[in-house]
Design a protein around this motif. Structure first.
Motif, PDB file in Angstrom:
ATOM      1  N   LYS A 226      17.832 -42.363   8.886  1.00  0.00           N
ATOM      2  CA  LYS A 226      18.037 -43.252  10.064  1.00  0.00           C
ATOM      3  C   LYS A 226      17.974 -44.623   9.817  1.00  0.00           C
ATOM      4  O   LYS A 226      18.541 -45.347  10.476  1.00  0.00           O
ATOM      5  CB  LYS A 226      16.960 -42.750  11.422  1.00  0.00           C
ATOM      6  N   PHE A 227      17.102 -44.830   8.971  1.00  0.00           N
ATOM      7  CA  PHE A 227      16.920 -46.206   8.559  1.00  0.00           C
ATOM      8  C   PHE A 227      17.944 -46.824   7.854  1.00  0.00           C
ATOM      9  O   PHE A 227      18.451 -47.966   8.120  1.00  0.00           O
ATOM     10  CB  PHE A 227      15.459 -46.361   7.760  1.00  0.00           C
ATOM     11  N   GLN A 228      18.644 -46.021   6.926  1.00  0.00           N
ATOM     12  CA  GLN A 228      19.501 -46.483   6.183  1.00  0.00           C
ATOM     13  C   GLN A 228      20.842 -46.893   7.064  1.00  0.00           C
ATOM     14  O   GLN A 228      21.576 -47.638   6.978  1.00  0.00           O
ATOM     15  CB  GLN A 228      20.021 -45.485   4.899  1.00  0.00           C
ATOM     16  N   GLU A 229      20.810 -45.730   8.166  1.00  0.00           N
ATOM     17  CA  GLU A 229      21.959 -45.894   9.191  1.00  0.00           C
ATOM     18  C   GLU A 229      21.982 -47.198   9.812  1.00  0.00           C
ATOM     19  O   GLU A 229      22.846 -47.927  10.114  1.00  0.00           O
ATOM     20  CB  GLU A 229      22.226 -44.755   9.985  1.00  0.00           C
ATOM     21  N   ALA A 230      20.677 -47.398  10.285  1.00  0.00           N
ATOM     22  CA  ALA A 230      20.459 -48.842  11.077  1.00  0.00           C
ATOM     23  C   ALA A 230      20.738 -49.817  10.269  1.00  0.00           C
ATOM     24  O   ALA A 230      21.275 -50.882  10.638  1.00  0.00           O
ATOM     25  CB  ALA A 230      19.148 -48.477  11.687  1.00  0.00           C
ATOM     26  N   GLN A 231      20.271 -49.982   9.006  1.00  0.00           N
ATOM     27  CA  GLN A 231      20.486 -51.008   8.165  1.00  0.00           C
ATOM     28  C   GLN A 231      21.833 -51.251   7.838  1.00  0.00           C
ATOM     29  O   GLN A 231      22.521 -52.448   7.831  1.00  0.00           O
ATOM     30  CB  GLN A 231      19.733 -50.844   6.699  1.00  0.00           C
ATOM     31  N   TYR A 232      22.838 -50.001   7.679  1.00  0.00           N
ATOM     32  CA  TYR A 232      24.078 -50.035   7.635  1.00  0.00           C
ATOM     33  C   TYR A 232      24.673 -50.837   8.552  1.00  0.00           C
ATOM     34  O   TYR A 232      25.825 -51.771   8.644  1.00  0.00           O
ATOM     35  CB  TYR A 232      24.743 -48.907   7.236  1.00  0.00           C
ATOM     36  N   GLU A 233      24.622 -50.428   9.889  1.00  0.00           N
ATOM     37  CA  GLU A 233      25.071 -51.087  11.046  1.00  0.00           C
ATOM     38  C   GLU A 233      24.521 -52.535  11.358  1.00  0.00           C
ATOM     39  O   GLU A 233      25.273 -53.150  11.738  1.00  0.00           O
ATOM     40  CB  GLU A 233      24.406 -50.141  12.280  1.00  0.00           C
ATOM     41  N   ARG A 234      23.498 -52.849  10.885  1.00  0.00           N
ATOM     42  CA  ARG A 234      22.912 -54.407  11.049  1.00  0.00           C
ATOM     43  C   ARG A 234      23.741 -54.970  10.011  1.00  0.00           C
ATOM     44  O   ARG A 234      24.380 -56.141  10.434  1.00  0.00           O
ATOM     45  CB  ARG A 234      21.561 -54.383  10.590  1.00  0.00           C
ATOM     46  N   ASP A 235      24.154 -54.571   8.723  1.00  0.00           N
ATOM     47  CA  ASP A 235      24.929 -55.490   7.892  1.00  0.00           C
ATOM     48  C   ASP A 235      26.302 -55.411   8.411  1.00  0.00           C
ATOM     49  O   ASP A 235      27.114 -56.576   8.041  1.00  0.00           O
ATOM     50  CB  ASP A 235      24.990 -54.554   6.328  1.00  0.00           C
ATOM     51  N   ARG A 236      26.910 -54.481   9.051  1.00  0.00           N
ATOM     52  CA  ARG A 236      28.025 -54.328   9.497  1.00  0.00           C
ATOM     53  C   ARG A 236      28.441 -55.794  10.676  1.00  0.00           C
ATOM     54  O   ARG A 236      29.348 -56.284  10.798  1.00  0.00           O
ATOM     55  CB  ARG A 236      28.649 -53.187  10.051  1.00  0.00           C
TER      56      ARG A 236
END
Length: 332
Positions: A226-236
């Motif tokens: 979940k953390f990596q998914e949120a980080q990817y969404e933030r970078d996007r």
């Protein structure tokens, strides 16, 4: 004796005894008739409140005192079975709860009750089924469920018991005299952790805070995913905002880190080689002076500095004299 002092305790015909306005309810914990068990006394009376409180209406609320330390809401419901139906129980003087936490719990219960009453009134007026309110931002998987622990009361704990109807309060106040049986717990019942007592309770709490390795690994992997998914969404989202003007024509400046060979776009550092580290350490190395440890060393150091200044002054005087002789000295 005629001159004997009257006792403060009085007992109505066929009813419970009374002391200082409190009804005295004797209970016993051992159900075996052959064994002797000490009698525990619980005191209760009708709750009186000068300020209106929807959480504890005085016409349906009983204040109970001197409860056993391990009393639960389920115990009080079983104790009053056949006398009154319990709507809610508000415990006081719980071990580990301070006044601020108890006030917060009471405020939360009051808000929930007020919301439920408002929703019921709205349903009665509109005769329509209201849609259940849900929070789309959080799901059951996102919320961390704490370990359920059995609460303990201090010695002589108290609670407010709210009954369902007013007639049940009158029935409770007119209870017949007699010793009531305190509800027993089935040691083999493992459905509710709040009912655990003795060694079972401590074993449950010990194992709850020390889960197995496979369960812990599963929880950690789920959290990291979940953390990596949120980080990817933030970078996007940051990449979309970069160099894109808004409605007023302004461009949002997004801080981006320096990309390196062993890092990411957030500006990680590159590890230095052994030679570079040694060279950097040699440049930063300074001579350590241990000459200022004692007083005589400080005096000698100051004396040497003064001697050097005098010597330099004399040299400057001789240099100026030579320049005057050669007519090269022009002070103005």
């Amino acid at each position: 004796m005629a001159g004997a002092k009257k006792s403060s305790s009085k007992k109505s015909s066929g009813g419970l005894g009374e002391i200082g306005g409190y009804k005295v309810l004797p209970v016993k914990f051992d159900s075996d008739e052959g064994t002797e068990s000490a009698t525990h006394y619980i005191y209760f009376k009708q709750h009186v409140n000068k300020v209106e409180d929807i959480l504890m209406p005085p016409n349906r609320t009983v204040f109970m005192y001197n409860l056993p330390v391990d009393t639960t809401e389920r115990d009080i419901r079983r104790l009053l079975h056949g006398i009154g139906r319990v709507e809610r129980v508000i415990f006081h003087e719980v071990v580990g709860h301070d006044a601020i936490r108890e006030a917060a719990i009471k405020a939360s219960m009051t808000n929930e009750l007020a919301a439920a009453m408002a929703e019921a009134a709205e349903k009665a007026s509109s005769h329509k089924k209201s849609k259940s309110k849900s929070n789309p931002g959080k799901s059951e998987e996102d919320t961390i469920k704490p370990v359920a622990r059995a609460q303990l009361l201090v010695s002589g704990g108290s609670a407010h018991v709210v009954l369902l109807e007013e007639q049940e309060l009158e029935k409770m106040l007119k209870m017949k005299a007699g010793v009531r049986q305190w509800p027993e717990r089935d040691p083999d019942d493992t459905s509710n952790p709040l009912e655990y007592r003795g060694l079972t309770r401590y074993l449950y709490e010990y194992r709850a805070v020390r889960p197995p390795a496979d369960m812990l690994k599963e929880e950690v992997d789920s959290y990291m995913a979940k953390f990596q998914e949120a980080q990817y969404e933030r970078d996007r989202m940051l990449s979309q905002q970069q160099n894109v003007p808004d409605e007023d024509g302004f461009i949002t400046v997004v801080r981006r880190g320096r990309t390196t060979r062993n890092g990411d776009s957030n500006g990680a550092f590159t590890a230095a080689s052994v030679e570079e580290a040694r060279e950097a350490g040699a440049n930063k190395k300074k001579d350590v002076v241990f000459g200022n440890m004692y007083r005589f060393q400080v005096r000698e150091r100051k004396h040497d500095q003064l001697t050097d200044l005098r010597k330099k002054f004399e040299e400057d005087k001789e240099k100026i004299a030579r320049m005057r002789q050669t007519r090269q000295f022009r002070p103005y």
